[in-house]
Structure formats: C-alpha cells, structure tokens
Design a protein around this motif. Structure first.
Motif, PDB file in Angstrom:
ATOM      1  N   PRO A  18       0.826  -1.214   0.000  1.00  6.20           N
ATOM      2  CA  PRO A  18       0.000   0.000   0.000  1.00  6.20           C
ATOM      3  C   PRO A  18       0.859   1.261   0.000  1.00  6.20           C
ATOM      4  O   PRO A  18       1.828   1.386   0.737  1.00  6.20           O
ATOM      5  CB  PRO A  18      -0.792  -0.122   1.303  1.00  6.20           C
ATOM      6  N   GLY A  19       0.472   2.206  -0.865  1.00  2.65           N
ATOM      7  CA  GLY A  19       1.182   3.483  -0.928  1.00  2.65           C
ATOM      8  C   GLY A  19       2.439   3.456  -1.761  1.00  2.65           C
ATOM      9  O   GLY A  19       3.020   4.502  -2.051  1.00  2.65           O
ATOM     10  N   ASP A  20       2.892   2.264  -2.173  1.00  2.00           N
ATOM     11  CA  ASP A  20       4.110   2.184  -2.976  1.00  2.00           C
ATOM     12  C   ASP A  20       3.727   2.223  -4.447  1.00  2.00           C
ATOM     13  O   ASP A  20       2.902   1.437  -4.905  1.00  2.00           O
ATOM     14  CB  ASP A  20       4.859   0.886  -2.660  1.00  2.00           C
ATOM     15  N   GLN A  21       4.351   3.116  -5.207  1.00  2.00           N
ATOM     16  CA  GLN A  21       3.995   3.264  -6.617  1.00  2.00           C
ATOM     17  C   GLN A  21       4.739   2.284  -7.518  1.00  2.00           C
ATOM     18  O   GLN A  21       4.644   2.348  -8.721  1.00  2.00           O
ATOM     19  CB  GLN A  21       4.267   4.703  -7.066  1.00  2.00           C
ATOM     20  N   ASN A  22       5.513   1.388  -6.940  1.00  2.00           N
ATOM     21  CA  ASN A  22       6.196   0.370  -7.735  1.00  2.00           C
ATOM     22  C   ASN A  22       6.078  -0.957  -7.011  1.00  2.00           C
ATOM     23  O   ASN A  22       6.952  -1.343  -6.241  1.00  2.00           O
ATOM     24  CB  ASN A  22       7.667   0.742  -7.947  1.00  2.00           C
ATOM     25  N   ASP A  23       4.960  -1.648  -7.219  1.00  2.00           N
ATOM     26  CA  ASP A  23       4.745  -2.938  -6.588  1.00  2.00           C
ATOM     27  C   ASP A  23       5.687  -3.987  -7.174  1.00  2.00           C
ATOM     28  O   ASP A  23       6.396  -3.750  -8.139  1.00  2.00           O
ATOM     29  CB  ASP A  23       3.290  -3.377  -6.776  1.00  2.00           C
ATOM     30  N   GLN A  24       5.631  -5.164  -6.553  1.00  2.00           N
ATOM     31  CA  GLN A  24       6.425  -6.275  -7.075  1.00  2.00           C
ATOM     32  C   GLN A  24       5.962  -6.631  -8.486  1.00  2.00           C
ATOM     33  O   GLN A  24       4.785  -6.439  -8.802  1.00  2.00           O
ATOM     34  CB  GLN A  24       6.279  -7.485  -6.148  1.00  2.00           C
ATOM     35  N   PRO A  25       6.887  -7.151  -9.316  1.00  2.00           N
ATOM     36  CA  PRO A  25       8.254  -7.559  -8.973  1.00  2.00           C
ATOM     37  C   PRO A  25       9.247  -6.400  -8.953  1.00  2.00           C
ATOM     38  O   PRO A  25       9.034  -5.372  -9.597  1.00  2.00           O
ATOM     39  CB  PRO A  25       8.605  -8.521 -10.105  1.00  2.00           C
ATOM     40  N   ALA A  54       9.656   3.650   0.658  1.00  2.00           N
ATOM     41  CA  ALA A  54       9.189   3.165  -0.644  1.00  2.00           C
ATOM     42  C   ALA A  54      10.098   2.084  -1.215  1.00  2.00           C
ATOM     43  O   ALA A  54      11.316   2.103  -1.018  1.00  2.00           O
ATOM     44  CB  ALA A  54       9.099   4.327  -1.632  1.00  2.00           C
ATOM     45  N   GLU A  55       9.490   1.166  -1.933  1.00  4.19           N
ATOM     46  CA  GLU A  55      10.140   0.178  -2.788  1.00  4.19           C
ATOM     47  C   GLU A  55      11.219  -0.615  -2.054  1.00  4.19           C
ATOM     48  O   GLU A  55      12.416  -0.409  -2.222  1.00  4.19           O
ATOM     49  CB  GLU A  55      10.730   0.854  -4.031  1.00  4.19           C
ATOM     50  N   VAL A  73       7.832  -1.520   5.973  1.00  5.46           N
ATOM     51  CA  VAL A  73       7.509  -0.098   6.132  1.00  5.46           C
ATOM     52  C   VAL A  73       7.273   0.243   7.596  1.00  5.46           C
ATOM     53  O   VAL A  73       7.778   1.257   8.115  1.00  5.46           O
ATOM     54  CB  VAL A  73       6.284   0.274   5.280  1.00  5.46           C
ATOM     55  N   ALA A  74       6.515  -0.588   8.302  1.00  7.27           N
ATOM     56  CA  ALA A  74       6.245  -0.332   9.716  1.00  7.27           C
ATOM     57  C   ALA A  74       7.526  -0.366  10.536  1.00  7.27           C
ATOM     58  O   ALA A  74       7.687   0.426  11.482  1.00  7.27           O
ATOM     59  CB  ALA A  74       5.246  -1.357  10.243  1.00  7.27           C
ATOM     60  N   LYS A  75       8.455  -1.265  10.183  1.00  2.00           N
ATOM     61  CA  LYS A  75       9.721  -1.346  10.914  1.00  2.00           C
ATOM     62  C   LYS A  75      10.534  -0.069  10.728  1.00  2.00           C
ATOM     63  O   LYS A  75      11.134   0.452  11.681  1.00  2.00           O
ATOM     64  CB  LYS A  75      10.534  -2.545  10.427  1.00  2.00           C
ATOM     65  N   THR A 132      14.211   3.204   0.433  1.00  2.00           N
ATOM     66  CA  THR A 132      14.489   4.627   0.228  1.00  2.00           C
ATOM     67  C   THR A 132      13.344   5.439   0.827  1.00  2.00           C
ATOM     68  O   THR A 132      12.175   5.182   0.531  1.00  2.00           O
ATOM     69  CB  THR A 132      14.615   4.951  -1.270  1.00  2.00           C
ATOM     70  N   VAL A 133      13.692   6.397   1.668  1.00  2.00           N
ATOM     71  CA  VAL A 133      12.682   7.282   2.243  1.00  2.00           C
ATOM     72  C   VAL A 133      12.445   8.425   1.275  1.00  2.00           C
ATOM     73  O   VAL A 133      13.386   9.138   0.888  1.00  2.00           O
ATOM     74  CB  VAL A 133      13.122   7.814   3.616  1.00  2.00           C
ATOM     75  N   VAL A 134      11.210   8.611   0.857  1.00  2.00           N
ATOM     76  CA  VAL A 134      10.874   9.589  -0.170  1.00  2.00           C
ATOM     77  C   VAL A 134       9.929  10.631   0.394  1.00  2.00           C
ATOM     78  O   VAL A 134       9.239  10.410   1.396  1.00  2.00           O
ATOM     79  CB  VAL A 134      10.235   8.910  -1.401  1.00  2.00           C
ATOM     80  N   THR A 135       9.885  11.775  -0.280  1.00  2.00           N
ATOM     81  CA  THR A 135       9.006  12.879   0.104  1.00  2.00           C
ATOM     82  C   THR A 135       7.853  12.963  -0.877  1.00  2.00           C
ATOM     83  O   THR A 135       8.053  12.906  -2.093  1.00  2.00           O
ATOM     84  CB  THR A 135       9.782  14.206   0.105  1.00  2.00           C
ATOM     85  N   HIS A 136       6.657  13.105  -0.352  1.00  2.00           N
ATOM     86  CA  HIS A 136       5.478  13.194  -1.210  1.00  2.00           C
ATOM     87  C   HIS A 136       5.441  14.555  -1.911  1.00  2.00           C
ATOM     88  O   HIS A 136       5.762  15.579  -1.326  1.00  2.00           O
ATOM     89  CB  HIS A 136       4.200  13.011  -0.396  1.00  2.00           C
ATOM     90  N   LYS A 137       5.043  14.514  -3.161  1.00  2.00           N
ATOM     91  CA  LYS A 137       4.933  15.733  -3.960  1.00  2.00           C
ATOM     92  C   LYS A 137       3.621  15.679  -4.702  1.00  2.00           C
ATOM     93  O   LYS A 137       3.346  14.719  -5.436  1.00  2.00           O
ATOM     94  CB  LYS A 137       6.106  15.837  -4.943  1.00  2.00           C
ATOM     95  N   GLU A 138       2.797  16.699  -4.528  1.00  2.00           N
ATOM     96  CA  GLU A 138       1.503  16.714  -5.197  1.00  2.00           C
ATOM     97  C   GLU A 138       1.682  16.868  -6.697  1.00  2.00           C
ATOM     98  O   GLU A 138       2.544  17.632  -7.166  1.00  2.00           O
ATOM     99  CB  GLU A 138       0.637  17.861  -4.665  1.00  2.00           C
ATOM    100  N   GLY A 139       0.861  16.155  -7.466  1.00  2.00           N
ATOM    101  CA  GLY A 139       0.934  16.222  -8.914  1.00  2.00           C
ATOM    102  C   GLY A 139       0.280  17.478  -9.455  1.00  2.00           C
ATOM    103  O   GLY A 139      -0.187  18.346  -8.715  1.00  2.00           O
TER     104      GLY A 139
END
Length: 531
Positions: free
Chosen positions: A361-368, A448-449, A430-432, A468-475
């Motif tokens: 959830p929330g990750d824009q690049n799911d597996q694989p 993320a990822e 992510v929770a860890k 990698t810890v990323v910062t949200h940016k509105e589109g």
C-alpha cells in the motif's frame, strides 16, 4: 418394349459452389459499374481500417481469442440441448442446456474463477522451475525508486516535453535508468519524433540528467506518441494474422545495441493455450532509428519492428541479461506458486501451504522488483518476488522467487519455510522503518520500494531489505500524487532476521557492509557462524 426414362444428373457440391461463386462475381461487377462512388468509398474505408484502425482493434481480437473456448463449448452444449429437447427427451435437453450455460458463465473469464485456477495450476506443473539451496548475492543496487527517478527527470526538463517511464536495464557493463524525452502535446505527438534518450547510472545517490547522460536519436515512434507513431501500435501493424490474435505488446524500453546505437525494445506477451490461456514471454520487437524520411512513411503504413523470439535472445549479446520479460508474465509465474503444496492448496476454505504476492500500500512500484543477482555460475537481472502466506496478517517471507528478466533459463525458488527461516516479509518492512525513527515526519514522507540486499557478513549470508525514504509531492492534476528522493536520499537496511533497521550513508554504498557490522555487532553476538 420397356420405356427407359432419362435420369436427371444430381448436382454435385463442387458444381453448386462454382455457380454460387460465378453469380456472386457477376453480381459484384454489376454493383461496381452501377455504384462506382459507393464502391470507391468502401475501398477507402477498408484501407483506413487496415492501416490505421488495426491496432485499435487488436484488443478486441485478443479478447475473442481468450473467450473463444468457453463460448464454443457453451454454444455446442446449447445446440446439443436443443436437439435433445426436440428429438429425444425434453428433461435431458433441459439439463444439458442448464449445464452448458453454467459452464460458459463459470469459465467465461480467463482472469478469475475456475479457469484461472486451472491455468495457474497448469503453469506451475509444467513450467520450468528449480528449487535452489543457497541465496544469491546482490550487486548494482538501485538507490532511487522508479517513481522518484521519473519525477526527478521531469524536473530537469527545460522544454515542453515529457519523460517516458524509466526502465532499469543493462547498458554495457553498467546498470542504468533509461528513458526517452518525448513531445508533450497532441500535435507533436501525432507528427513529431523522439530525439533524445537519457541513461543515468542507477547506483548513484545523485542523478545527473544533463547532456552528458543524453544521446541524440531519431525515432518516429515513441511510448507516449499517438496513433501510428505509438511504438506499441507500430508493433501491432507488423503482426501477421497468427500473432495478431496471440501476441500483444507490453513494455517499451530503450536499450543500446552491440554497435552502441539506441533501439526501442518492445516486450511481447504471448497468450498460450486455447482452453486455459496463459500469458507467456513472446520475445521482443526491435525498432531501429529512422535513417531517412522513407523509413518514417513505412512505419506509418506498415508499422515497424524486427521480431526476436525467446529462443533467439540468448544468441543476441545486447539482449542477454536484459530486463525484457513483461511484468504480467512474471507475476503470473509468481501466482502459480500457490500450487507448491499441491492442486488443492489454493482451494477456498483450505489454503494449506497457500501463498500470495503481497500488495504494498502506498508504494507506486509494486512487485516484482528488478534486481541484479549473482548465483556464482550466472549473474544477471531477475524479477524478484517476496512471497508471503495467504493470510494478509501473516507477513513472514515464505519464498524468494527469481524470474529471469531476459526470459532465458528456469525460474529459481528459494523456499525459506523449508529451512525454518523466520524472515520478515516485504509487506512488514515499512512499519519497521517508521518505528525506527518515531520523530520523522511520516505524514509527508514514506518508505518506498523495499528491495532485497544479500551480503556475506561475519561468515553468514544475510538478507536485508533496502528502503528509500521519499518525500510526497503533489501532482499537477493529471499525474496525481508523486514522490521524490533528494540528492542525498535517506536509505535504510532492515535485517530480515532480527527486524533491526540501520540508516546508512547513501553516498557511500561501498561502506554499507562496514556500517552494518558496526551497528549490528551487538545483535549478532553469540550466533553461530555458517558458511
């Protein structure tokens, strides 16, 4: 004297066909003479459908191909039921009709239900996969998530242009993010060309999208182009009748060939099997750059691309070890491992030994995740899946799955559960990470990822999750929410065995092993060494 009546010869089937064809031809000639304008209009419409609309209709052709089996058997059952109703027994006819309708409805969709169940079982039973006893080492770790790379590349564009989706590929001896710079608006997408390709090393914390990492190209097709100039549409135009109904284009990637020239490589999905259709790797189509205006015209009329079959990829140096296989194909392979414990393992209400490909959830690049793995005797890119138990609240790493990204060789499976290894699964990472720094602003940032990192440290092969810890940016209202990682992204490595998170220096990947030793020395104290 007995009178013999003359016999009238029976008209043969061939004779009937001859007269039907002759009358049809004469009727067509008469229609052309009397309605020349209408006939010319119909010819023009046919040409338009052939050269322009054929790519738009291919999805319909694939749909017909996928649904043809249940519809055929359903129609056959209804015809049989109607015959039994009229000729033999109405009750039997009604029973056969009901069974046929239920069968058609149940097996109508190739993507869910009993048909999908059987297709996945068939895939697992007959696909080439091997169980391995040792985890591979990882190299060429990517610092930035794919979505962050795309956002950062967009920020570096100074003209009215767009950046295609980044692809993690082998570029010579290095492993880079490659993407094209394409026209941004309707008219240039219909009439323009793709003139630049960017290739940025993926293992660097700071990405440079300037001219030194750009190459001039001339492609009349592109992933984001419209109509005949779309790479996937150009590929479809090259299909013959067989491929038109059985193959479909997937990813568009930019890869440098053995002569150093950039080429578009379009991965193909081949639908295999009639009764149980399954997505398999169908090879690639190679689209070369345009040498003159005639090439662009040819692409417009008849499409573009040279087909390389899956069996031929191993003989093409610049395609060996590449990231080629479509995500839909490798995901289907991963889903088929639900049958590891037998045919009934995924059965509703049973699920003994059943697994899942966890959503993130929330990750824009799911597996694989496409990563480089070194197995000793072979090292290349693989599509990696971290399979977890079927129950969503169980987040242990059940199986590590390695699908060759170039489609060459068997799928490799390391079964953690067989070795009683209690490793944290990808969906729990992510929770860890968030728990390790409670004072971090997690409302504007996220982990993320999660990618695997495997190292030999202190005599043991250890499994980590790189985040990698990323910062949200509105589109901008069209692309939606995005996220970025800065020039110095925060990187964590989570020990999957001890659930311990270490924040490492993104600028010095070569020093991560030493950092892990220093941070986790007290955690690892007292454990027995293992080669």
């Amino acid at each position: 004297m007995k009178q013999v009546l003359p016999t009238i010869p029976e008209t043969s089937f061939a004779s009937k066909c001859y007269w039907l064809g002759k009358h049809t031809w004469n009727g067509l000639k008469r229609f052309v003479r009397e309605h020349i304008v209408l006939f010319t209009s119909l010819v023009i419409i046919a040409i338009v459908l052939l050269f322009i609309s054929r790519p738009y209709l291919q999805h319909l052709a694939i749909t017909i191909r996928l649904y043809s089996a249940p519809l055929f058997f359903g129609a056959l059952g209804v015809i049989l039921a109607n015959w039994l109703w009229l000729k033999l027994n109405r009750l039997v006819g009604l029973l056969i009709g009901v069974i046929s309708i239920v069968f058609t409805v149940t097996f109508f969709s190739p993507f869910e239900g009993p048909r999908q169940y059987l297709a996945l079982w068939w895939q697992y039973t007959f696909d080439d996969h091997v169980t391995i006893d040792t985890l591979p080492l990882t190299e060429h770790e990517r610092i930035h998530p794919r979505s962050a790379v795309h956002t950062l590349a967009q920020e570096g564009i100074t003209e009215v242009q767009e950046v295609s989706d980044p692809s993690f590929v082998r570029d010579g001896d290095s492993y880079n993010w490659t993407m094209a710079i394409e026209p941004a608006f309707l008219v240039p997408r219909l009439t323009g060309t793709v003139n630049e390709v960017m290739s940025v090393p993926a293992d660097r914390p700071a990405l440079n999208f300037s001219g030194e990492n750009r190459d001039s190209v001339v492609f009349s097709t592109g992933e984001g182009m419209i109509g005949p100039r779309n790479s996937q549409f150009a590929t479809i135009k090259r299909f013959g009748l067989w491929r038109y109904f059985n193959y479909e284009p997937a990813n568009v990637r930019y890869i440098r060939d053995d002569a150093g020239a950039w080429a578009q490589v379009i991965s193909l999905i081949r639908w295999k099997g009639w009764f149980l259709p399954r997505p398999t790797f169908g090879g690639v189509m190679i689209i070369r750059q345009n040498e003159n205006a005639a090439d662009g015209l040819k692409t417009f009329l008849t499409g573009a691309g040279e087909w390389i079959s899956p069996k031929e990829i191993a003989d093409v140096p610049y395609l060996r070890g590449q990231n080629l296989i479509p995500k839909q194909v490798s995901t289907f392979v991963a889903e088929s491992f639900r049958f590891t414990r037998g045919f009934f393992a995924p059965m509703p209400g049973y699920h003994l030994g059943d697994i899942r490909v966890p959503n993130l959830p929330g990750d824009q690049n799911d597996q694989p995740f496409t990563c480089f793995f070194d197995f000793g005797d072979h090292a290349k890119l693989y599509h990696y899946f971290a399979l977890e138990p079927f129950q969503a609240d169980k987040q242990g790493l059940n199986t590590s799955l390695f699908v060759p990204a170039d489609g060459v060789g068997p799928t490799l499976a390391y079964r953690h559960y067989d070795r009683e290894e209690a490793l944290t699964g990808v969906s729990a990472v992510v929770a860890k990470v968030m728990e390790s720094r409670k004072n971090y602003d997690w409302s504007q940032n996220s982990a993320a990822e999660q990618r695997p990192v495997i190292r030999d440290i202190n005599g043991k092969r250890r499994f980590f999750w790189l985040t990698t810890v990323v910062t949200h940016k509105e589109g901008d209202g069209t692309s939606g929410s995005q996220f970025i990682a800065g020039a110095e992204p925060d990187i964590t490595l989570t020990d999957a065995n001890y659930n311990t998170v270490v924040w490492v220096n993104a600028r010095k990947p070569d020093g991560w092993t030493d950092e892990l030793k220093e941070e986790l020395s007290t955690v690892w104290d007292g454990e027995s060494s293992q080669p």
